[in-house]
Design a protein around this motif. Sequence first.
Motif, short mmCIF file in Angstrom:
data_model
loop_
_atom_site.label_atom_id
_atom_site.label_comp_id
_atom_site.label_asym_id
_atom_site.label_seq_id
_atom_site.Cartn_x
_atom_site.Cartn_y
_atom_site.Cartn_z
N ILE A 62 -25.32 -8.53 36.34
CA ILE A 62 -25.17 -8.55 34.89
C ILE A 62 -24.36 -9.76 34.44
CG2 ILE A 62 -24.25 -7.31 32.90
CD1 ILE A 62 -26.71 -6.00 34.09
N TRP A 75 -27.11 -3.34 27.48
CA TRP A 75 -26.95 -3.44 28.92
C TRP A 75 -25.81 -2.57 29.39
CZ3 TRP A 75 -22.16 -5.36 30.32
CH2 TRP A 75 -21.47 -6.11 29.35
N VAL A 77 -23.31 -1.73 33.10
CA VAL A 77 -22.89 -2.05 34.46
C VAL A 77 -22.84 -0.77 35.27
CG1 VAL A 77 -20.97 -2.85 35.87
CG2 VAL A 77 -21.58 -4.09 33.81
#
Length: 389
Positions: A62, A75, A77
């Motif tokens: 990422i 997004w 993680v």
Amino acid sequence: MAARIVLAVRESQYIEPLLHYVHHSDYGELLRISAFSRPDTFMEFMASGEPADAVVGDPSFIESWLVEGRSKVPWAVLSEDGRIAGNGTNLAGGTVIQKYQALPSLLEAVLQLCEVRRPRAESALREETLLLGIVSASGSSGKTTLSLNMSKQLAARGLSVFYLNLESVDSSGLLVQMPSHKAQGLERLLYELKVRQADGTEDAAVKLELGKYVCRHEALRCDGFRPVENFKEMLQMTQPDTLDLLNLLSAAGNYDVVLVDTGSLEEERSQAVLKRCGILLWMLRNDEQSLYKTEKWLQHGSNAHSGWPQDLQDKSRFILNFAGASGKNNPAPGGITPDNQLPYIPSWALQHHVELCLESPPFIAGVEQICRDIVEPLLPGVFTGSRYE
């Protein structure tokens, strides 16, 4: 329309069961996942301009992507401990998802990330977790070897599996490497359950967060507890304690299957397993003594005053271990008909055989047949249409 998800993780073995589970579950209608285990191919895909509704991956993937310029694509993680390793300077503003958790929980977090919701008809809670107890009337019958092999095979099929060892001395560490995860463990969980019981807290077990106490068995691809270090803790674990624990694992909704590896039938923990588990796998050694002891215990259990569940026979399945390759096995006593057999593995007689217990093809094939015969009818679709067929 299904959401387009980009998944980027270091381990290809993490990707395989996840994609298999998505393909053979109702998540297949909600998610389309493009998965990468190499940074260069991931970066090439992201630079191609292919549409994506969300990106999920290890911090290193990422961060490399974000260095090229922040995107409007949501997004997240994937974290192994709920935090982002390193300074995380370039990772501010994203979502953190626990990397190792039950697949349904993981995928629900991904759906929330891209704001996709299930239709109301599909949002109901699934059926109760399958509690499967591995029991035996005699020692050294192969309970732990079967339990670990079943955990690994069912997890590889995309099921969310919890391996629970209730032996006084947990011997699973001889067969698989124990996790180094610093979870609070079973001792702390039992303490918390007792405190809530003493306070009279309603539904106390359900409100406990299992994630604080469990760890991940990477070799098995399933969850479990670290072996209890204080021998006295297990000896003092009562039948009510065990029932509370089993109820917690079932009610949490995180797992499709909980495999319970037991000790001696005289122990209170084993008595709780007999009562609470929906299926009992009786491990029989291929010798006269083991078969005789099993028959006597079953006769005891059929007594109305034994305290054993009245549906014991209905939920019992019998596995003959160490079956002779020639087919010459000891005759089973009255009332016991083996449902499945596991072969005798000569190499296990060697001094250093431990690593072979999860790698023997004939034994793995026997365990897979047990899973097909016993788990498939209860959780349809696990093996039907699988790529392994």
